[in-house]
Design a protein around this motif. Structure first.
Motif, short mmCIF file in Angstrom:
data_model
loop_
_atom_site.label_atom_id
_atom_site.label_comp_id
_atom_site.label_asym_id
_atom_site.label_seq_id
_atom_site.Cartn_x
_atom_site.Cartn_y
_atom_site.Cartn_z
N ILE A 37 0.64 -1.48 0.32
CA ILE A 37 0.32 -0.08 -0.28
C ILE A 37 0.96 1.55 -0.37
N ALA A 38 0.73 2.41 -1.28
CA ALA A 38 1.32 3.26 -0.22
C ALA A 38 0.04 4.79 -0.31
N THR A 39 0.74 5.30 1.12
CA THR A 39 0.48 6.32 0.95
C THR A 39 0.53 7.95 0.29
N VAL A 40 0.24 8.59 0.51
CA VAL A 40 0.07 10.15 0.20
C VAL A 40 -0.15 11.11 1.13
N TYR A 41 0.50 11.19 1.87
CA TYR A 41 0.38 12.13 2.83
C TYR A 41 0.81 13.66 2.38
N THR A 42 -0.46 14.87 3.20
CA THR A 42 0.80 16.46 3.04
C THR A 42 0.60 16.51 4.44
N ARG A 43 2.30 17.36 4.46
CA ARG A 43 2.39 17.62 6.23
C ARG A 43 2.09 19.34 6.42
N HIS A 44 1.08 19.25 5.65
CA HIS A 44 0.56 20.79 5.53
C HIS A 44 -0.25 21.07 6.17
N THR A 45 -1.10 21.96 7.20
CA THR A 45 -2.54 22.23 7.07
C THR A 45 -3.94 23.06 6.18
N THR A 46 -2.71 23.28 5.23
CA THR A 46 -3.70 24.02 4.35
C THR A 46 -3.26 23.39 2.29
N THR A 47 -2.43 22.36 2.46
CA THR A 47 -2.49 21.45 1.17
C THR A 47 -4.12 20.20 1.64
N ALA A 48 -3.96 19.74 0.16
CA ALA A 48 -4.98 18.50 0.11
C ALA A 48 -3.97 17.92 -0.77
N ARG A 82 -4.57 35.55 8.82
CA ARG A 82 -5.93 35.79 7.70
C ARG A 82 -6.17 34.60 6.29
N ASN A 83 -6.16 33.06 6.90
CA ASN A 83 -6.56 31.35 5.90
C ASN A 83 -7.16 30.95 6.67
N ALA A 84 -8.52 31.72 7.02
CA ALA A 84 -9.27 30.21 7.43
C ALA A 84 -9.48 29.48 6.19
N HIS A 85 -10.01 29.83 5.65
CA HIS A 85 -11.01 29.21 4.29
C HIS A 85 -9.89 27.89 3.91
N ALA A 86 -8.20 28.62 3.43
CA ALA A 86 -7.94 27.70 2.92
C ALA A 86 -7.72 26.32 4.22
N HIS A 87 -7.48 26.79 5.61
CA HIS A 87 -7.29 25.11 6.28
C HIS A 87 -8.59 24.58 6.21
N LEU A 88 -9.93 25.18 6.32
CA LEU A 88 -10.97 24.68 6.14
C LEU A 88 -11.32 23.61 4.77
N ARG A 89 -11.01 24.70 3.36
CA ARG A 89 -10.87 23.53 1.74
C ARG A 89 -9.95 22.41 2.16
N ALA A 90 -8.60 22.80 3.39
CA ALA A 90 -8.45 20.98 3.28
C ALA A 90 -8.65 20.29 4.05
N VAL A 91 -9.83 20.43 5.19
CA VAL A 91 -10.54 19.40 5.59
C VAL A 91 -11.50 19.27 5.04
N ARG A 113 -6.39 9.83 -11.11
CA ARG A 113 -4.64 10.73 -11.39
C ARG A 113 -4.49 11.58 -9.33
N VAL A 114 -3.70 11.36 -8.97
CA VAL A 114 -3.26 11.60 -7.62
C VAL A 114 -3.06 13.15 -7.75
N PHE A 115 -3.90 13.89 -6.93
CA PHE A 115 -3.31 15.54 -6.97
C PHE A 115 -3.68 15.75 -5.94
N PHE A 116 -2.44 16.90 -5.93
CA PHE A 116 -1.65 17.39 -4.33
C PHE A 116 -1.87 18.69 -4.95
N ALA A 117 -3.48 19.51 -3.51
CA ALA A 117 -4.60 21.08 -3.55
C ALA A 117 -3.57 22.11 -2.94
N GLU A 118 -2.73 22.51 -3.84
CA GLU A 118 -2.37 23.57 -2.97
C GLU A 118 -3.50 25.30 -2.73
N LEU A 119 -3.44 25.32 -1.95
CA LEU A 119 -4.51 26.55 -1.08
C LEU A 119 -4.50 27.84 -0.19
N ASP A 120 -3.35 27.34 -0.22
CA ASP A 120 -2.85 28.99 0.31
C ASP A 120 -1.07 29.26 0.07
#
Ligand code: ZN
Length: 134
Positions: A37-48, A82-91, A113-120
């Motif tokens: 199994i491959a786990t892909v994990y972001t270590r940031h709170t404003t990415t997904a 001022r980036n609450a929207h980015a945290h919430l979008r990450a959730v 496909r596997v996507f990384f989402a930058e949100l901030d």
């Protein structure tokens, strides 16, 4: 066996979807693991990280999905950062995916496909790929 690799990404926009499937497959090849199994994990709170289709219209539709969480809508966190929207979008999108490894490859469907989402962004980011198996 366990193999761990960090992928560095330089994002260029506030909101950006980056197809990292090739990078994940590269990490898997380097691991030599054939079944697991491959786990892909972001270590940031404003990415997904998410798995879905990369069709160009759909990439714009993902942005539309994020508009469900509008910027500056009176969030508590905006008082300090001022980036609450980015945290919430990450959730909303999620921070990791687990993909079965079969016969040395990611067991993805035809359109997945596997996507990384930058949100901030733009920022320097790191995504971790950890493969467990044999
Ligand atoms: Zn914040």
């Amino acid at each position: 066996m366990l193999h761990r690799k960090a992928i560095s990404l330089s994002t260029s926009r506030a909101t950006q979807f980056i197809d990292i499937t090739g990078e994940v497959e590269k990490a898997l090849r380097e691991s030599g693991i054939k079944e697991g199994i491959a786990t892909v994990y972001t270590r940031h709170t404003t990415t997904a990280v998410f798995v879905n289709e990369g069709e160009s219209g759909l990439l714009r539709d993902y942005k539309r999905l994020l508009s469900l969480v509008p910027e500056g809508a009176g969030y508590e966190h905006d008082r300090i950062d001022r980036n609450a929207h980015a945290h919430l979008r990450a959730v909303l999108l999620g921070g990791s995916v687990a993909i079965p490894v079969v016969n040395g490859g990611l067991d993805l469907g035809t359109w997945q496909r596997v996507f990384f989402a930058e949100l901030d962004g733009p920022r320097q980011r790191r995504v971790v790929v950890q493969v467990i198996g044999e």
